[in-house]
Structures are given as C-alpha cells and as structure tokens.
Write a protein that holds these residues in place. Structure first.
Motif, short mmCIF file in Angstrom:
data_model
loop_
_atom_site.label_atom_id
_atom_site.label_comp_id
_atom_site.label_asym_id
_atom_site.label_seq_id
_atom_site.Cartn_x
_atom_site.Cartn_y
_atom_site.Cartn_z
N GLN A 1 64.94 -50.84 4.13
CA GLN A 1 65.62 -49.58 3.82
C GLN A 1 67.12 -49.68 4.14
O GLN A 1 67.52 -50.49 4.99
N PRO B 1 70.80 -48.93 5.79
CA PRO B 1 71.14 -48.65 7.19
C PRO B 1 71.05 -47.17 7.56
O PRO B 1 70.61 -46.84 8.66
N SER B 2 71.41 -46.29 6.64
CA SER B 2 71.40 -44.86 7.00
C SER B 2 69.97 -44.40 7.31
O SER B 2 69.75 -43.56 8.19
N VAL B 3 68.99 -44.96 6.61
CA VAL B 3 67.59 -44.58 6.85
C VAL B 3 67.13 -45.12 8.21
O VAL B 3 66.48 -44.43 8.99
N MET C 1 69.08 -45.86 10.74
CA MET C 1 69.83 -45.20 11.80
C MET C 1 69.40 -43.76 12.06
O MET C 1 69.69 -43.20 13.12
N ALA C 2 68.69 -43.20 11.11
CA ALA C 2 68.20 -41.84 11.31
C ALA C 2 67.26 -41.78 12.52
O ALA C 2 67.08 -40.72 13.13
N ASP D 1 67.74 -43.57 15.28
CA ASP D 1 68.40 -44.06 16.49
C ASP D 1 68.48 -43.06 17.64
O ASP D 1 68.21 -43.41 18.78
#
Ligand code: ATP
Ligand code: MG
Length: 374
Positions: A173, A175-177, A179-180, A182
C-alpha cells in the motif's frame, strides 16, 4: 490467595472430583503420566484461562467428553476476609469458553484474570532462558497483564494495529495508508515499552538476589534490551518520540521486507552471568543448572511482584521442580521459599523425598490414573 475448594469436571484425565484444600496446601504424589501436571494446569487455568503448558483448550477436554469445567473457591489471606468463586468451562464443539466470577460473567475475559494470584514453577520454565526472545516477552506480558491495570489493553491494541499495519506493508500500500496506523502503534507501543522497562528496572535487584541465593553467590543480571533506543527517553512521551523517529528511519527497510521492523514486538530481555568483568549470555553459554536457576529466579521475582504490586499472598504451584536440581540447590531453594513467607503451596512429585517444604508438614495426596486420593 488461598484455594479452599476445587471442582473438576472432565479436565484432561481428571474426571469428576470435588476437593477441599487445607490452608497450607498439599503435596500430590504420583507416578509418571497419572495427572500431576494436569492437576496444576487445571488450577492455573483459573488464573489466566489458558493452559500454562501452551495447550489449546480443545486438548484440555477429557478424551470422552464434550466439555470441561473447573471451579475454584478462593479465600483472601489478609485481614479482609472474602470468598470468591471463579469458574471456567470450555465446550469442544462450539469452541466456547465461559468464565464467571461469583456467578457473573465478566464483560471481557481480561476483567477476570489473575483472581488466584498464582505462580507455577515447572521444568518447562528453562525455556524462558534457553528459548527465543518471544518466550521472555510472553513472560513479561503475562506478569504485566496480571499486575498492571491497562497493560493488557495496551498490548492487545498494539498487536491489533501491528497486524493491520503489516498487512498494508505486505500488500504494498502507499505510504499514506501505512502511516495511518502510526499514531495508534506509537501510543500503545510506547505504553508497553515503558511498562516493560519500569518493571525490569524495579525487579532487577530481586533477580540478582534470588540468583545469588540459589547458586550460593554467583552474580547474574536481567536487562531490558528494547527494540527502540531509549537513551534519554524517560517518559512515555519521550518513548513515543523515539518510536516515531525509529519508524521514519526504517520506512525504507520495512517497505522492502513488508513488515514493521521496530517496536516492542522486537524487544529482548537479556539474562546474563557476571563473569569477572565480562558477561556471559545464559541463553547461549549457560549450563542446564544455570538456566534452571535463572528460570527459578524469574518465577520468584514473579511471586514477589504479586506480593508487592497486587498485594496478595501468591498461591505457589510447584510441578516436580526439585527433581532437576542437585541437592545443594534444592536445599537452598527450599530455604528460600520458607523465608519468603510462602503461602499456600500445591506441589507435585513422583516421590515423597521431594516434599519437604513447609517443614515437611504438607498433607500428602496421591494421584492414580487421574483420581486423587486425599
Ligand atoms: P510426569 O510425572 O511424567 O510429569 P504427570 O503425572 O505430570 O506425569 P500429566 O502430564 O499430568 O502426567 O498427565 C498425563 C496423562 O494425561 C497422560 O496419560 C495423558 O494420556 C493424559 N491426558 C492428557 N490429555 C488428556 C485428555 N484431554 N483427556 C484424557 N487424558 C488426557
Ligand atoms: Mg508432569
């Protein structure tokens, strides 16, 4: 806590029995494969609702039965007298586990954990020392879940988020997915890390002391080797920051391997001997006896932690532990147990010689083919 009554229904080979326990405990004597360890497994089931031997619930149901049930009646040992009845049952077909405290089902299983305040000592404990880091993390997780409010919720949350985060990494996926996840990972992970560090900081002295007393003066140590670098990170907020930084550093690598590579799921607990200026890792270099000593010291620390954090007198379950020690060590372990104001003891042994705890005063029970004779 003190166990005053135990009702067994089709737990392993133990059949249907109703037993009353004397306040000081008992020594259960029986040949191999008669059900001694099963008996302790049934009692400890009421503490964690799992087998201390790592067996699945299905395996605990008597061979010709559909369901097992264990019920224990506990008495508080301090001034506040009170009785508590803890029951657990498991149905093979529906794979359904049912737990109750004083007849009421708790909202979550976690709410009913730790009622016995028991510690099991077993020959399998050497795996705590010789096994992989996972064994030692599991030890910490159980001790902390039972003694610290909020720990169980934090570790469960951490595992849940970690698993989801790993799925998004594995399936590539963006990075934004990834990092969600994190902030949740960092929050629960920092709380787990802080609790583990504080527990080891608080208990390392006791570990050293027990090890020295059992081994007649040898110096050993327990150290937390966290996955996150904690230098300078004293508070939980500081640990969270360290976790965030570490995730940033490893982002590239975790995308390559498809998994989260830093965090408390990678923690290690080191057990070492002081060896004239240097240290020796017990996992790699310890002798059989040294590893058993370290494992025993860990269990004694666990019992101390129950006395101090939970303010309860632990119920001590000893599964054939003296068979493995030379006589000097057994002698010293027995002495140690006496001086640590041992409360109730349920001890198993194949022979009478190994039953001298509590100044030899434990009533003898016998077990044959799962049937206990009191
Ligand atoms: P040892 O001294 O060798 O450690 P033990 O007395 O501790 O022996 P246990 O491990 O308590 O022995 O019991 C082993 C016996 O329990 C075996 O005979 C095994 O077949 C039996 N057993 C294990 N699980 C079940 C089950 N689900 N139903 C019936 N019997 C079982
Ligand atoms: Mg056994």
């Amino acid at each position: 806590m003190r166990l005053s009554g135990l009702t067994l229904r089709h737990f392993r080979n133990l059949g249907s029995q109703d037993l009353e326990f004397p306040p000081e405990g008992i020594a259960l004597i029986g040949d191999n494969a008669q059900g001694k360890s099963n008996f302790l497994e049934a009692i400890y089931y009421l503490e964690t609702f799992r087998s201390f031997r790592g067996a699945r619930d299905e395996q605990l149901v008597g061979f010709n039965s559909e369901l097992f049930r264990v019920t224990g009646t506990m008495q508080a040992t301090d001034e506040e007298c009170g009785t508590e009845v803890v029951a657990a049952a498991f149905e093979r077909n529906g794979k359904r586990k049912k737990v109750s405290v004083n007849g009421e089902e708790p909202e979550r299983l976690g709410d009913a954990l730790g009622r016995l305040a028991a510690v099991v000592f077993s020959p399998r404990d050497t795996q705590l020392v010789s096994g992989g880091p996972k064994k030692r993390r599991r030890f910490l997780d159980i001790v902390l879940s039972l003694s610290q409010p909020g720990y169980l919720a934090a570790i469960q949350e951490y595992r849940r988020i970690l698993q989801q985060r790993n799925v998004s990494l594995k399936t590539g996926q963006p990075p934004s997915v990834v990092m969600a996840w994190d902030s949740g990972l960092i929050k629960s992970g920092a709380s787990v890390t802080r609790a583990r560090r504080d527990w080891i900081d608080l208990r390392c002295e006791a570990f050293r002391d027990y090890y020295a007393r059992i081994s007649d003066g040898v110096s050993a140590r327990i150290t937390y080797a966290p996955s996150l670098s904690l230098t300078g990170a004293a508070s939980e907020g500081g640990i969270a920051e360290a976790f965030r930084d570490a995730l940033a550093v490893t982002a590239e690598r975790e995308r390559r391997v498809g998994a989260t590579v830093v965090g408390p799921h990678r923690d290690e607990v080191q057990l070492q001997l002081d060896n004239g200026g240097s240290t020796l890792d017990l996992r790699q270099y310890g002798s059989g006896g040294q590893r058993r000593t370290a494992a025993l010291a860990l269990r004694l620390v666990e019992a101390k932690s129950i006395r101090e954090s939970r303010r309860k007198q632990p119920l001590i379950l000893l599964d054939d532990v003296f068979a493995e020690f030379d006589s000097g060590r057994s002698e010293r372990v027995l002495e140690l147990m006496e001086t640590e104001e041992t409360g109730q003891v349920v001890l198993t042994a194949p022979r009478e010689e190994h039953v001298r705890i509590h100044s030899d005063s434990l009533p003898r029970w016998r077990i044959t083919a799962g049937v206990v004779a009191t």
